[in-house]
Scaffold this active site. Structure first.
Site, PDB file in Angstrom:
ATOM      1  N   PRO A 110       0.824  -1.206   0.000  1.00 29.95           N
ATOM      2  CA  PRO A 110       0.000   0.000   0.000  1.00 29.95           C
ATOM      3  C   PRO A 110       0.863   1.265   0.000  1.00 29.95           C
ATOM      4  O   PRO A 110       1.894   1.317   0.659  1.00 29.95           O
ATOM      5  CB  PRO A 110      -0.772  -0.106   1.318  1.00 29.95           C
TER       6      PRO A 110
ATOM      7  N   CYS B 217       5.012  28.410 -16.655  1.00 30.60           N
ATOM      8  CA  CYS B 217       4.628  28.838 -17.999  1.00 30.60           C
ATOM      9  C   CYS B 217       4.087  27.674 -18.815  1.00 30.60           C
ATOM     10  O   CYS B 217       4.720  27.208 -19.770  1.00 30.60           O
ATOM     11  CB  CYS B 217       5.826  29.488 -18.675  1.00 30.60           C
ATOM     12  N   GLU B 218       2.946  27.172 -18.408  1.00 32.97           N
ATOM     13  CA  GLU B 218       2.225  26.103 -19.101  1.00 32.97           C
ATOM     14  C   GLU B 218       0.758  26.313 -18.771  1.00 32.97           C
ATOM     15  O   GLU B 218       0.415  26.553 -17.610  1.00 32.97           O
ATOM     16  CB  GLU B 218       2.588  24.713 -18.532  1.00 32.97           C
TER      17      GLU B 218
END
Ligand SMILES: *Cc1c(COP(=O)(O)O)cnc(C)c1O
Length: 425
Positions: free
Chosen positions: A274, A342-343
């Site tokens: 897990p 910057c996307e």
């Protein structure tokens, strides 16, 4: 019992106001609750107390050595997927006999390292990997303990990027090829068959896919028994989901009950891997609002945390609940919460109804303990965030914020570029 709660109007992690940490350590900053980590591990591990088992926490979910050390102290093993994770696990004092190694692309260097450390087993994902491990074990004068990771071709009904047990996926060995691969393994001199493994995906919110996978593995186990191949470890992987939003994933107790019922009296030691279910809701990302921007068609809350800090929303369209660190009466608006990168894909939330924060206010991005910091990057030359572990009324920086020097410390300028004049032409 929750460990991220408002007291009055202030969000606390255990007994520490999140604002105190944000002010002292700066933002963006990951904040983990030690009590939550412990409780989640214990709840999961104790759900299986009636059967022999080993809970191997999945290192990739959150790889901080302090956190590995915490789980190790509670008897956890680990599931690793690289030499780097093996290094972390050993540094945290996880004993090799509690380490299992998964992943489709183990390099020779990584295999040699894991052989030298004498880990519990390799979860093998292809015939070529099996052959390589046999050769490297021979070289090292050792026997490599292995399980085959079987791909049971089951739809886990989760995001395609985190579905790992369907035919078309790169993971594991198909049901059709499993038996003959075991036969091959049996004939290899330096291989000791110890187990069988599967991991069908992550963020599962239903039990049926787990049970179906186990049924398919049981068929293989009994066919192997007929061939005189004994399976000592049955590794069911990880994948149990958590509530991020409206999901209601099964409780570990229900998961355990379903697994144990299906096992019947199979004489195997169970292994679990897990990750998310242990750490996901034990951490938040604290961030500061830099600007509010009213665009022509949308309003933006611009925060100092970005996709390089927490990529899940950009990568998977994941939902993370966002709430103010200081509650007060305010109007709710539908906004995008975005970072400075910057996307256009740089967002923490899209079209989200949010009690409108003001500039410089702190926000808490919830459920960020898993696949948060561990997936972070330096994109846009952003120093990675600090990580803080809260224990009661104390807190500890378990990874300091990166500096600008850290960003460039591995880079070198070759000699021909070191002069003052133009280097080209
Ligand atoms: C990622 C991974 C896990 C952990 O998955 P969670 O969904 O975080 O529980 C376990 N095993 C393997 C092989 C994995 O790749």
């Amino acid at each position: 019992m929750h460990y991220f709660q408002y007291r009055g109007d202030e969000l606390y992690c255990e007994d520490v106001p999140v604002r105190t940490i944000a002010e002292d350590v700066g933002t963006p900053c990951y904040v983990y609750s030690c009590a939550t980590l412990c409780r989640h591990f214990t709840v999961f591990d104790e759900a299986f107390k009636q059967v022999p088992h080993l809970t191997c926490y999945s290192v990739k979910a959150n790889s901080n050595v302090a956190i590995l050390k915490l789980f190790g102290s509670m008897g956890a093993g680990v599931d690793i997927v690289s030499g780097g994770e093996l290094y972390r696990a050993r540094l945290a004092g996880i004993p090799p006999e509690r380490i299992v190694y998964s992943g489709v692309g183990k390099t020779v260097g990584e295999i040699d390292y894991a052989l030298a450390e004498d880990i519990l087993m390799f979860n093998i994902e292809s015939i070529q990997e099996l052959e390589t491990i046999d050769r490297r074990a021979s070289e090292a004068g050792k026997k490599a303990r292995i399980a085959l990771r079987v791909n049971p071709d089951i739809d886990p009904k989760t995001h395609p990027y985190i579905s790992t047990g369907m035919k078309k996926s790169k993971f594991g060995i198909s049901m059709d090829n499993a038996i003959k691969t075991y036969e091959k393994a049996k004939n290899l001199q330096n291989i000791e068959i110890t187990g069988i493994d599967c991991h069908i995906g992550s963020q599962l919110t239903e039990l049926t896919p787990f049970v179906d996978a186990l049924k398919r593995l049981r068929v293989i186990i009994s066919r192997l028994a007929d061939m005189g191949i004994e399976i000592r470890y049955l590794d069911l992987g990880g994948g149990l989901g958590i509530p991020y939003d409206q999901e209601s994933p099964p409780h570990p107790h229900d998961y355990a009950e379903a697994v144990i019922r299906e096992l019947d009296d199979l004489p195997c030691t169970l292994i679990f891997e897990p990750g998310r279910v242990i750490v996901g809701n034990a951490g938040i990302l604290a961030t500061r609002v830099l600007y509010i921007k009213h665009g022509p068609s949308k309003d933006f809350v611009i925060t100092d945390a970005a996709m390089n800090d927490l990529v899940r929303p950009s990568l998977y369209g994941s939902y993370h609940y966002i709430q103010p660190v200081a509650k007060k009466a305010r109007e709710t608006k539908v906004v995008d919460v975005v970072g400075p990168i910057c996307e256009s894909g740089d967002f923490l939330a899209r079209d989200r109804g949010l009690p409108m924060p003001a500039r410089n206010e702190y926000l808490a991005v919830m459920s960020a303990g898993a696949y948060g910091f561990s997936m972070s990057s330096n994109y846009n030359s952003r120093p990675r965030a600090a990580e803080v572990l809260v224990q009661g009324d104390r807190y500890f920086v378990i990874r300091r914020r990166e500096t600008h020097e850290d960003l460039v410390k591995l880079e070198t300028i070759p000699e021909f570029l070191q002069g003052a004049g133009p280097a080209c032409g």
